[in-house]
Design a protein around this motif. Structure first.
Motif, short mmCIF file in Angstrom:
data_model
loop_
_atom_site.label_atom_id
_atom_site.label_comp_id
_atom_site.label_asym_id
_atom_site.label_seq_id
_atom_site.Cartn_x
_atom_site.Cartn_y
_atom_site.Cartn_z
N GLY A 12 13.35 -61.34 -2.10
CA GLY A 12 14.11 -62.56 -2.95
C GLY A 12 15.15 -61.87 -3.65
N VAL A 13 16.13 -62.52 -4.20
CA VAL A 13 17.26 -61.84 -4.78
C VAL A 13 17.09 -62.38 -6.44
N PHE A 14 17.91 -61.79 -7.18
CA PHE A 14 17.98 -61.93 -8.43
C PHE A 14 18.84 -63.40 -8.75
N ARG A 15 18.38 -64.29 -9.60
CA ARG A 15 18.89 -65.33 -10.02
C ARG A 15 20.51 -65.47 -9.94
N ASN A 16 20.94 -66.34 -9.28
CA ASN A 16 22.60 -66.31 -9.25
C ASN A 16 23.38 -65.05 -8.73
N SER A 17 22.60 -64.23 -7.90
CA SER A 17 23.45 -63.22 -7.31
C SER A 17 22.81 -62.93 -5.89
N ASP A 18 23.37 -61.98 -5.34
CA ASP A 18 23.18 -61.77 -4.08
C ASP A 18 22.16 -60.30 -4.01
N ILE A 19 21.75 -59.98 -4.97
CA ILE A 19 21.02 -58.69 -5.40
C ILE A 19 19.74 -58.66 -5.03
N PRO A 20 19.34 -57.94 -4.11
CA PRO A 20 17.85 -58.10 -3.59
C PRO A 20 17.11 -57.52 -4.91
N LYS A 21 15.67 -58.17 -5.13
CA LYS A 21 14.77 -57.89 -6.17
C LYS A 21 14.16 -56.56 -6.04
N GLY A 22 14.26 -56.04 -4.72
CA GLY A 22 13.49 -54.67 -4.40
C GLY A 22 13.74 -54.48 -2.95
N THR A 23 12.78 -54.08 -2.59
CA THR A 23 12.81 -53.48 -0.89
C THR A 23 12.14 -54.60 -0.21
N LEU A 24 12.59 -54.81 1.23
CA LEU A 24 11.89 -55.67 1.89
C LEU A 24 10.35 -55.73 2.02
N ALA A 25 9.57 -56.64 2.15
CA ALA A 25 8.18 -56.42 2.13
C ALA A 25 7.25 -57.29 3.15
N ASN A 26 6.59 -56.69 3.82
CA ASN A 26 5.95 -57.50 4.75
C ASN A 26 4.76 -58.39 4.13
N SER A 27 4.04 -59.12 4.72
CA SER A 27 3.03 -59.99 3.93
C SER A 27 2.12 -59.06 3.27
N GLU A 28 1.54 -57.90 3.87
CA GLU A 28 0.54 -57.18 3.06
C GLU A 28 1.12 -56.45 1.60
N LEU A 29 2.32 -56.13 1.79
CA LEU A 29 2.83 -55.61 0.97
C LEU A 29 3.31 -56.63 -0.48
N ARG A 30 3.67 -57.63 0.11
CA ARG A 30 3.99 -58.65 -0.71
C ARG A 30 3.07 -59.28 -1.49
N ASN A 31 1.70 -59.22 -0.82
CA ASN A 31 0.45 -59.45 -1.62
C ASN A 31 -0.05 -58.55 -2.65
N LYS A 32 0.15 -57.36 -2.16
CA LYS A 32 0.00 -56.28 -3.18
C LYS A 32 0.83 -56.06 -4.46
N ARG A 33 2.03 -56.27 -4.17
CA ARG A 33 3.04 -56.80 -5.33
C ARG A 33 2.40 -57.71 -6.21
N ILE A 34 2.33 -59.08 -5.74
CA ILE A 34 1.91 -60.12 -6.50
C ILE A 34 0.65 -59.57 -7.48
N ARG A 35 -0.41 -58.85 -6.71
CA ARG A 35 -1.61 -58.40 -7.23
C ARG A 35 -1.41 -57.54 -8.71
N ALA A 36 -0.37 -56.63 -7.99
CA ALA A 36 -0.05 -55.58 -8.95
C ALA A 36 0.86 -56.15 -10.29
N HIS A 37 1.47 -57.14 -10.10
CA HIS A 37 2.18 -57.85 -11.11
C HIS A 37 1.13 -58.82 -11.85
N LYS A 38 0.17 -59.21 -11.21
CA LYS A 38 -0.87 -60.11 -12.23
C LYS A 38 -1.57 -59.28 -13.09
N SER A 39 -1.93 -57.79 -12.68
CA SER A 39 -2.81 -56.99 -13.46
C SER A 39 -1.60 -56.47 -14.58
N PHE A 40 -0.42 -56.06 -14.06
CA PHE A 40 0.36 -55.79 -15.27
C PHE A 40 0.63 -56.73 -16.26
N ASP A 41 1.06 -58.09 -15.73
CA ASP A 41 0.94 -59.00 -16.81
C ASP A 41 0.26 -59.14 -17.62
#
Ligand SMILES: [Zn+2]
Length: 138
Positions: free
Chosen positions: A52-81
Motif C-alpha cells: 500500500g501507499v501512505f495516505r494522499n501520496s504515491d509513496i509505498p509503505k514499505g517493500t512489496l510483500a507476497n501473501s506469506e510476508l503480508r500475513n507475517k507483517r500483520i501478525r507482527a503489527h498485532k503483537s507490537f500494537d
C-alpha cells in the motif's frame, strides 16, 4: 523545496525483479476497497506481491510483500500494537524499544520494511514483553 511527493516512485518487486505499477486498490481487492492505491508487481497475479501507499501520496509503505510476508507483517503489527494498547509502554516508547532492540534507525523501524525473519524476531520479542508484563485481572 525539491522534495518530490507525486509521480510513480521506482518500485521493484523483490521476488521476481519486475517493476511494480501504481494501481487502484480495487485491482487487487475488488470494488469497495478501503485502501486507495497499491504498488502491484507487474507480473501480478502470477507474482502475488504488492504494498500500500501512505495516505494522499504515491509513496509505498514499505517493500512489496507476497501473501506469506503480508500475513507475517500483520501478525507482527498485532503483537507490537498489543504492547502499547495494553499500556505497557506508550506508542512512541514502543517504537523506541523496537529501534533499540534491533538497532534500527527511525526510518527503518517500520514493519512495512521487515523481512520474514525480522517479523519472526519482532513477534518473539513482543511476546516476551507481553509475558513479562502480564496484565493483571484481564
Ligand atoms: Zn513480482
Amino acid at each position: 523545496m525539491k522534495q518530490k511527493k507525486k509521480g510513480n516512485q521506482k518500485v521493484t518487486c523483490p521476488y521476481c525483479g519486475a517493476h511494480a505499477v501504481l494501481r487502484d486498490a480495487g485491482f487487487v481487492y475488488g470494488e469497495g476497497a478501503m485502501v486507495e492505491k497499491l504498488y502491484v508487481c507487474s507480473n501480478y497475479p502470477a507474482c502475488d506481491s504488492y504494498v500500500g501507499v501512505f495516505r494522499n501520496s504515491d509513496i509505498p509503505k514499505g517493500t512489496l510483500a507476497n501473501s506469506e510476508l503480508r500475513n507475517k507483517r500483520i501478525r507482527a503489527h498485532k503483537s507490537f500494537d498489543a504492547i502499547w494498547k495494553e499500556g505497557i509502554m506508550t506508542r512512541g516508547q514502543t517504537y523506541q524499544w523496537m529501534q533499540h532492540k534491533f538497532s534500527l534507525t527511525k526510518k527503518q523501524a517500520h514493519i512495512g520494511y521487515f523481512s520474514d525473519y525480522m517479523c519472526e524476531e519482532l513477534i518473539r520479542s513482543c511476546e516476551d514483553v507481553l509475558k513479562n508484563n502480564m496484565v493483571k485481572g484481564a
